[in-house]
Design an enzyme around this catalytic site. Structure first.
Site, mmCIF file in Angstrom:
data_model
loop_
_atom_site.group_PDB
_atom_site.id
_atom_site.type_symbol
_atom_site.label_atom_id
_atom_site.label_comp_id
_atom_site.label_asym_id
_atom_site.label_seq_id
_atom_site.Cartn_x
_atom_site.Cartn_y
_atom_site.Cartn_z
ATOM 1 N N GLY B 267 0.503 -1.142 0.037
ATOM 2 C CA GLY B 267 -0.274 0.277 -0.034
ATOM 3 C C GLY B 267 0.899 1.026 -0.304
ATOM 4 C CD GLU B 292 -3.710 0.803 -5.547
ATOM 5 O OE1 GLU B 292 -5.024 0.370 -5.775
ATOM 6 O OE2 GLU B 292 -3.346 1.919 -4.788
ATOM 7 C CG ASN B 382 -6.328 9.232 2.300
ATOM 8 O OD1 ASN B 382 -6.878 10.139 3.198
ATOM 9 N ND2 ASN B 382 -5.807 8.389 3.115
#
Lengths: 502, 502
Positions: B267, B292, B382
């Protein structure tokens, strides 16, 4: 007439009692069986007798029980009743089994059905000592024809130290050819794409590989599956089915779905079956299905020609439909494909095909979170099953429920669900007999308004609106307004008074 | 030197103000940008000015803002500050944007990042009027080289009515060749397998297709990304990284993982970066990553030769690392592949590759449910981002957090999380500075014992054990024992007193 067409296997035939004697205290056992179809009928009962005898002697005898999904009284019921199930996975629905779980006698690991296969193969679910698998026949080439479910059979056959086969003469020999057992799975880094692009695709073989050397017993049986009649359609179910079918029609009109829709998945049970019945009277044609179980409604859709191909991992039929299936399996195998649950429930396939998912639930909250498993937060009902596999990966994911339960004393829509199985991120459409809430692309506050307006029973609408408005005044943030002092108060009230009503 | 190598596009060059004038009240806008990389730098500010002027005149001017993920003050901050964002999706982390969401000014639909692309293509997220996309260059052939992120760029370019391109000279021209833009997606029933079997595979093209006829403006800019320094590693982060690396070593020893592990996902943020730093000192070699974002720690791992291939959708670098990347993009593009987020986060790829997922969180509960998004149940932090895409489909899914927050006044482990993003079914390993809880295959009660023993801060261990024991005496079922009257009481206490401590 014996269904054992291989001579070497004939030498391993023995009684269920003798086979059960080969299972020991502490063993983890992988049983066949999915929604009351294709579970072994003889060995579990013999094992239960053996466990009871051990307990009567004061000896420890507990086993871990792994299956495809739910089974039947002869398996879950008989074994659970002994108190000898130490651990259960990945799904159950037997009343005695459920009771033992909720009494704390048996530990239960509830998991996505697609995870059960993959985690077993990855070595994450402990060592599997024995597989006990029902088959329709053992062929001359040593492979086995699955029976009325595949579930995790191939996984347990691949991973168990020892194998016991139950050959059930009740199952139709014409089931051969209906199954599609895929052997292309591999552990990473060697996993490859699954070459399935249509619900009707056949990508594997019709029989299961069996490692003869690990087979310790073959037991012959002749007993029918737990085939349970569906309840007659009631008004609520009809209304829910109607809302869903209207919605799908609207999606076609808006150009968001082909005129023959996309492969349908429907959960197990009466409402899901009612939805299928509703489709029978709908204008849709050339439908396909990519789902877990073939229920009566699906058989009717196939008979009518509305459904041209249905993929599943098991049957879940009424006695009448089961008889029809057994008598006409040679016809049905042209349009029905039974697969391992690691394929029927695989996210890759579900997302690629664009499945339209429709599952039941216990409760939802006003923000769109869904509880599929726990009654009032603590008590296990059945399990999450494949609902998460389909919901997360569906083209559109729908959940259906009557707006109330227990004669109106439970609102199926609450401020906050008492257990979360499907989060706000995965739930797109909620349907009750009152109407349909289309939650796609909405914020939590927008969802709350739609759910209260469209789905909630009038007896609870004002109370839910009141909670929402008060929470919006006091919450520390307005993304998902909650007053945590009373978010679960409806459940507390029910536990204390027998009703969620104020 | 202009980066516009196509003559026809040169004719569409205009100022950011002129381009912003082509955006109207009520428009939904798809912006490029993912974790502060590759967002347009000029048009959002000009649009904010335009919105402010409209508001000063008393005119309505609000827009829907869609991105890849989080952006930067120049985009989210500038637009949110006007109060002119009516709707935001699928992820944000800007303080002003967050404040507008929690004040109820902007509606925010928090969603899995893999869903954002697919739902937009399926027409489920409303009509997209404009795409505003930063690119590194427009090539002579009319295609565009993406910049420091791809995110949803290709999706918005495919689906928006009108396109505005920002050509940012700050981005290195040597980024060309690093991207892999896949055009094999299709709507069902025509979806096909994604032909990706290794993290390093290239399955698409290096540039993005642009429909020239829909391009209404090209704007030239020269501005750096929001590159934020990472915090120096602290003791807690080092301890967490150590526990994870020990665990992975154990998995290798047990034969459940190859010696070079499986593709790593981590993450965004300081702890995730610390885990990467820990890997730098670990014995593992020939690592790969399917994740990501490329953070500093990943660049170090590539520099060291420990990581041989890293797939992501964006950078999330410190200013120093960003400068290094820009100066040496021609080298880094040999081992870094930037993909659309519909590919980087696709369940199909994540499950096939067998990704080892490691994500941060806000809190977990003693039964293994995780809250990634909401502070005390109501307030958005978030968003869920890609954590669900990776967690659900990972080979192993880990969550990391310090055991406490707010100087010990918040326990990151509570009786019941105040918001659920990842359910008990998807969370396998929890790690704090205290230790690691391996939850694989456990029942909820077994998980509670492991979490309390291994992860919870000593200040809260006794209270959590006490809750568990009392709940086990009063709950209506012992699958997941809760006392719903006090399941959320730790959060209530914090809101009322500033501490979860009794």
């Amino acid at each position: 007439m014996s269904r054992i067409f291989n001579e070497a296997y004939k030498a391993k035939v023995m009684s269920a009692d003798d086979a059960a004697a080969l299972i020991h205290n502490g063993d983890n056992i992988g049983f066949s069986g999915f929604t009351g179809a294709g579970y072994p009928k003889a060995v579990p009962g013999a094992l239960a007798t053996r466990i009871k005898a051990a307990h009567a002697r004061g000896d420890e005898f507990r086993v871990g029980v792994y299956t495809g999904a739910s089974t039947a009284p002869e398996l879950d019921g008989a074994l659970a009743e002994t108190g000898g199930i130490s651990f259960r996975a990945p799904y159950q629905s037997d009343p005695i089994m459920r009771n033992m779980i909720n009494k704390g006698v048996s530990e239960y690991s509830d998991m996505h059905l697609s995870h059960s296969a993959i985690w077993m193969r990855q070595g994450f679910l402990g060592h599997l000592h024995v597989a006990v698998i029902e088959v329709t026949a053992i062929k001359a080439d040593g492979t086995a024809v699955p029976s009325s479910s595949i579930g995790n059979n191939n996984v347990y056959l691949d991973t168990a130290d020892k194998i016991i086969l139950e050959v059930n003469e009740w199952q139709s020999l014409d089931l051969e050819g209906m199954h599609d057992v895929y052997y292309g799975t591999a552990l990473p880094p060697d996993r490859l794409p699954i070459p399935l692009t249509k619900a009707a695709d056949r990508i594997g073989q019709t029989t299961m590989k069996i490692d003869f050397d690990r087979v310790i017993a073959v037991v012959e049986s002749n007993a029918e599956d737990r085939n349970t009649p569906f309840k007659p359609l009631d008004e609520d179910s009809r209304a829910i089915a109607g809302h869903l079918i209207d919605f799908l029609g609207g999606e076609v009109t808006a150009g968001r779905m082909p005129t023959n829709l996309l492969p349908l998945q429907s959960g197990v049970g009466n409402i899901a079956n009612a939805v299928l019945a509703g489709l029978l009277e709908s204008p849709f044609e050339n439908l396909t299905s990519y789902t877990e179980v073939i229920q009566d409604g699906m058989v009717d859709l196939i008979d009518s020609g509305k459904v041209i191909a249905a993929s599943a991992t098991a049957f879940s039929l009424s006695p009448t439909a089961a008889e029809r299936m057994n008598n006409h399996a040679a016809d049905y195998r042209k349009s029905i494909i039974l697969r391992p649950q690691e394929i029927s429930n695989h996210p890759e396939n579900i997302r690629r095909l664009g499945v339209v998912a429709c599952n039941g639930m216990i409760e939802a909250d006003m923000y769109g979170n869904v509880n599929s498993t726990h009654v009032m937060g603590s008590k296990m009902q059945n399990g999450i099953g494949g609902s998460g596999d389909f919901t997360r990966n569906a083209y559109i994911s729908c959940f259906v429920t009557p707006s109330t339960a227990k004669h109106g004393n439970i609102s199926c829509f609450v401020p906050m669900v008492s257990h979360h199985d499907h989060t706000e991120h995965d739930v797109q459409v909620l349907i009750t007999e009152r109407g349909l809430a289309d939650l796609r692309g909405l914020s939590p506050k927008q969802r709350a308004k739609s759910i209260i307006e469209n789905c909630v029973h009038p007896d609870y609408q004002a109370a839910l609106s009141d909670y929402f408005e008060r929470a919006s005044k006091t919450a520390n943030g307005l993304q998902t307004p909650h007053d945590l002092r009373e978010a679960l108060s409806w459940h507390v009230r029910f536990l204390e008074t027998g009703s969620m009503k104020q």
